[in-house]
Design a protein around this motif. Structure first.
Motif, PDB file in Angstrom:
ATOM      1  N   ASP A 119      -0.709  -7.842  -1.512  1.00 44.57           N
ATOM      2  CA  ASP A 119      -1.128  -8.895  -2.044  1.00 44.57           C
ATOM      3  C   ASP A 119      -2.844  -9.767  -2.955  1.00 44.57           C
ATOM      4  O   ASP A 119      -2.893  -9.471  -2.406  1.00 44.57           O
ATOM      5  N   VAL A 120      -2.054 -10.768  -3.369  1.00 46.23           N
ATOM      6  CA  VAL A 120      -2.879 -11.116  -4.569  1.00 46.23           C
ATOM      7  C   VAL A 120      -3.795 -12.238  -3.958  1.00 46.23           C
ATOM      8  O   VAL A 120      -5.079 -12.328  -4.274  1.00 46.23           O
ATOM      9  N   ASN A 121      -3.449 -12.833  -2.494  1.00 41.00           N
ATOM     10  CA  ASN A 121      -4.438 -13.505  -2.232  1.00 41.00           C
ATOM     11  C   ASN A 121      -4.300 -13.514  -1.085  1.00 41.00           C
ATOM     12  O   ASN A 121      -4.166 -15.133  -0.450  1.00 41.00           O
ATOM     13  N   LEU A 122      -4.006 -12.684   0.308  1.00 37.96           N
ATOM     14  CA  LEU A 122      -3.915 -13.017   1.640  1.00 37.96           C
ATOM     15  C   LEU A 122      -4.940 -13.413   1.963  1.00 37.96           C
ATOM     16  O   LEU A 122      -6.179 -12.908   2.495  1.00 37.96           O
ATOM     17  N   THR A 123      -4.681 -13.880   3.339  1.00 33.11           N
ATOM     18  CA  THR A 123      -6.196 -14.593   4.517  1.00 33.11           C
ATOM     19  C   THR A 123      -5.255 -14.125   5.392  1.00 33.11           C
ATOM     20  O   THR A 123      -4.186 -14.565   6.038  1.00 33.11           O
ATOM     21  N   VAL A 124      -5.491 -12.753   6.236  1.00 30.30           N
ATOM     22  CA  VAL A 124      -4.586 -12.202   7.060  1.00 30.30           C
ATOM     23  C   VAL A 124      -4.649 -13.020   8.524  1.00 30.30           C
ATOM     24  O   VAL A 124      -5.733 -14.177   9.050  1.00 30.30           O
ATOM     25  N   GLN A 184      -2.105  -2.195   9.005  1.00 32.65           N
ATOM     26  CA  GLN A 184      -1.701  -1.698   7.509  1.00 32.65           C
ATOM     27  C   GLN A 184      -2.288  -0.893   6.815  1.00 32.65           C
ATOM     28  O   GLN A 184      -3.738  -0.597   7.371  1.00 32.65           O
ATOM     29  N   LEU A 185      -2.473  -0.140   5.632  1.00 30.88           N
ATOM     30  CA  LEU A 185      -3.188   0.206   4.992  1.00 30.88           C
ATOM     31  C   LEU A 185      -4.230   0.084   4.854  1.00 30.88           C
ATOM     32  O   LEU A 185      -5.408  -0.081   4.400  1.00 30.88           O
ATOM     33  N   LEU A 186      -3.982  -2.214   4.279  1.00 26.85           N
ATOM     34  CA  LEU A 186      -5.145  -2.820   3.588  1.00 26.85           C
ATOM     35  C   LEU A 186      -5.986  -3.293   4.095  1.00 26.85           C
ATOM     36  O   LEU A 186      -7.063  -3.814   3.910  1.00 26.85           O
ATOM     37  N   TYR A 187      -4.537  -3.765   5.197  1.00 19.39           N
ATOM     38  CA  TYR A 187      -5.031  -4.760   6.004  1.00 19.39           C
ATOM     39  C   TYR A 187      -5.464  -4.805   7.624  1.00 19.39           C
ATOM     40  O   TYR A 187      -4.125  -4.018   8.241  1.00 19.39           O
ATOM     41  N   PRO A 188      -6.025  -5.137   7.864  1.00 22.68           N
ATOM     42  CA  PRO A 188      -6.328  -4.846   8.864  1.00 22.68           C
ATOM     43  C   PRO A 188      -5.727  -6.089   9.939  1.00 22.68           C
ATOM     44  O   PRO A 188      -5.668  -7.413  10.753  1.00 22.68           O
ATOM     45  N   PRO A 227      -5.680   4.032   8.626  1.00 21.65           N
ATOM     46  CA  PRO A 227      -6.742   3.079   9.524  1.00 21.65           C
ATOM     47  C   PRO A 227      -6.101   3.361  10.884  1.00 21.65           C
ATOM     48  O   PRO A 227      -4.807   2.248  10.893  1.00 21.65           O
ATOM     49  N   SER A 228      -6.822   3.600  12.056  1.00 21.81           N
ATOM     50  CA  SER A 228      -6.724   2.639  13.247  1.00 21.81           C
ATOM     51  C   SER A 228      -7.070   1.115  13.565  1.00 21.81           C
ATOM     52  O   SER A 228      -7.688   0.419  12.752  1.00 21.81           O
ATOM     53  N   ASP A 279     -11.882  -6.294  16.191  1.00 22.68           N
ATOM     54  CA  ASP A 279     -11.958  -6.713  14.822  1.00 22.68           C
ATOM     55  C   ASP A 279     -11.275  -8.483  14.951  1.00 22.68           C
ATOM     56  O   ASP A 279     -10.423  -8.375  15.194  1.00 22.68           O
ATOM     57  N   PRO A 280     -12.238  -9.294  14.561  1.00 25.87           N
ATOM     58  CA  PRO A 280     -11.567 -10.677  13.944  1.00 25.87           C
ATOM     59  C   PRO A 280     -10.670 -10.724  13.468  1.00 25.87           C
ATOM     60  O   PRO A 280      -9.744 -12.005  13.892  1.00 25.87           O
ATOM     61  N   VAL A 281     -10.591 -10.473  12.272  1.00 20.51           N
ATOM     62  CA  VAL A 281      -9.409 -10.383  11.740  1.00 20.51           C
ATOM     63  C   VAL A 281      -8.290  -9.965  12.327  1.00 20.51           C
ATOM     64  O   VAL A 281      -6.958 -10.883  12.389  1.00 20.51           O
TER      65      VAL A 281
END
Ligand SMILES: [Cu+2]
Length: 357
Positions: A187-192, A108-112, A315-316, A321-323
């Protein structure tokens, strides 16, 4: 139009038993459709829910993620979904509460986290597609996965149900080539890999998340998702304070959510420009008319289609990445006994009023 709608709501696993469902993939090169058949699923009848959304966290049952490979080079541009029982008779579409397609081949663009290529809820019917001038770039062999949350409230048990998805694609020889347009989730409040719900105190309140993008581009359109007492989700320029896009909640008199507005900024126009390495903020506003704080009762996110200026700067995936690993682990847990306990806990206080799932 919300085929790019991403969704991180969960549901408990009911484990109805029966035959192991399988996924088969066929490519119709003449019609440019990838045909996915999944099943058979045995769906015992379940009680009706007072709001369709409550079942998200409660009384539906999840399938585990089924993995398969995307078979062609080209651009994904839409889909049709249908359901049939063992005898080939049509099954009401709404028993599939939602279906999510995950692309493990892209971040995803914002999140790993793995890309959520498409999501389909009970309200999506018929063919959902975008014009051939745009599309999500796909390559042959991309690892995809899909999962479904079922809620059969037809009054009878359904046996041997097959889910058929026709995914529309544009071949690489189309001239001119489609513009690369990818799903974006804010998202305003995401924990991946965890939750995105939050508490809503009485009265007006806001929850915000700030981010930067590694690549600039244009937003072609936006939709959103909130729960009861939601007011709106905004995308703001965090440096100037300027409002870039707003998705409004349609509320009933008591504040219950009826739905969310959507906006298309035009496929041929410029869309909304977003700059790389610039601070943006996604803000969810609630107005809770009750005197009680809703514990973990809210979600707020904006979803859209994003055209990057330079696809090479997307981003690749970093598998270490732990997330990212947490995202994969949470997907692997779906439909299993592990998810059941965690979700039952959540189900007790998750009242859902969204409709854009
Ligand atoms: Cu939700």
């Amino acid at each position: 139009m919300l085929f790019w709608s991403a969704l991180l709501a969960g549901a408990i696993a009911a484990g109805p038993g029966g035959p192991e469902p399988k996924v088969t993939i066929n490519t119709d090169s003449a019609r440019h459709e990838v045909l996915i058949t999944a099943g058979p699923f045995d769906l015992p009848n379940m009680p009706k829910m007072e709001s369709h959304a409550m079942m998200d966290m409660g009384r539906s049952h999840d399938t585990p993620v089924e993995h398969f490979q995307w078979p062609v080079d080209g651009w994904f541009r839409g889909y049709r979904v249908s359901l049939a029982d063992a005898r080939g008779h049509e099954v009401p579409r709404h028993v599939m509460h939602h279906m999510i397609m995950v692309n493990f081949g892209r971040r995803q663009l914002l999140y790993p986290a793995a890309e959520r290529l498409m999501g389909s809820g009970t309200e999506t019917d018929g063919e959902i597609s975008v014009p051939k001038t745009i599309g999500v770039p796909m390559s042959s062999g991309m690892p995809l996965g899909m999962y479904v949350a079922w809620h059969n409230d037809t009054g009878r048990d359904l046996k041997g149900v097959y889910l058929k998805i026709a995914m529309l694609w544009t071949p690489t020889n189309q001239n001119p080539k489609p513009v690369n347009s990818l799903p974006i989730y804010m998202d305003v409040n995401l924990t991946v890999g965890g939750s995105n719900t939050f508490d809503v105190p009485p009265g007006r309140s806001e929850k915000a998340y700030e981010f930067t993008l590694p690549v600039g581009g244009r937003l072609l359109g936006v939709g959103g998702h909130m729960h009861d007492y939601g007011v709106r989700v905004q995308l703001q320029d965090a440096e100037s304070g300027k409002v870039i896009a707003t998705v409004k909640a349609k509320r009933e008199k008591d504040g219950k959510l009826e739905g969310m507005s959507r906006k298309l900024y035009g496929v041929t126009g410029d869309g909304l420009e977003l700059k790389a390495d610039h601070r943006y903020r996604v803000v969810g506003e609630y107005d809770n008319p009750t005197k009680a704080t809703l514990k973990k009762g809210a979600m707020a996110h904006m979803v859209g289609l994003f055209v990057p200026d330079d696809m090479a700067r997307w981003p690749s995936i970093n598998p270490k990445d732990p997330v990212y690993q947490r995202d994969l682990a949470s997907l692997q847990m779906r439909g299993g006994k592990t998810s059941m306990k965690a979700m039952e806990h959540q189900a007790s206080d998750h009242h859902h009023g969204g409709s854009s799932h």
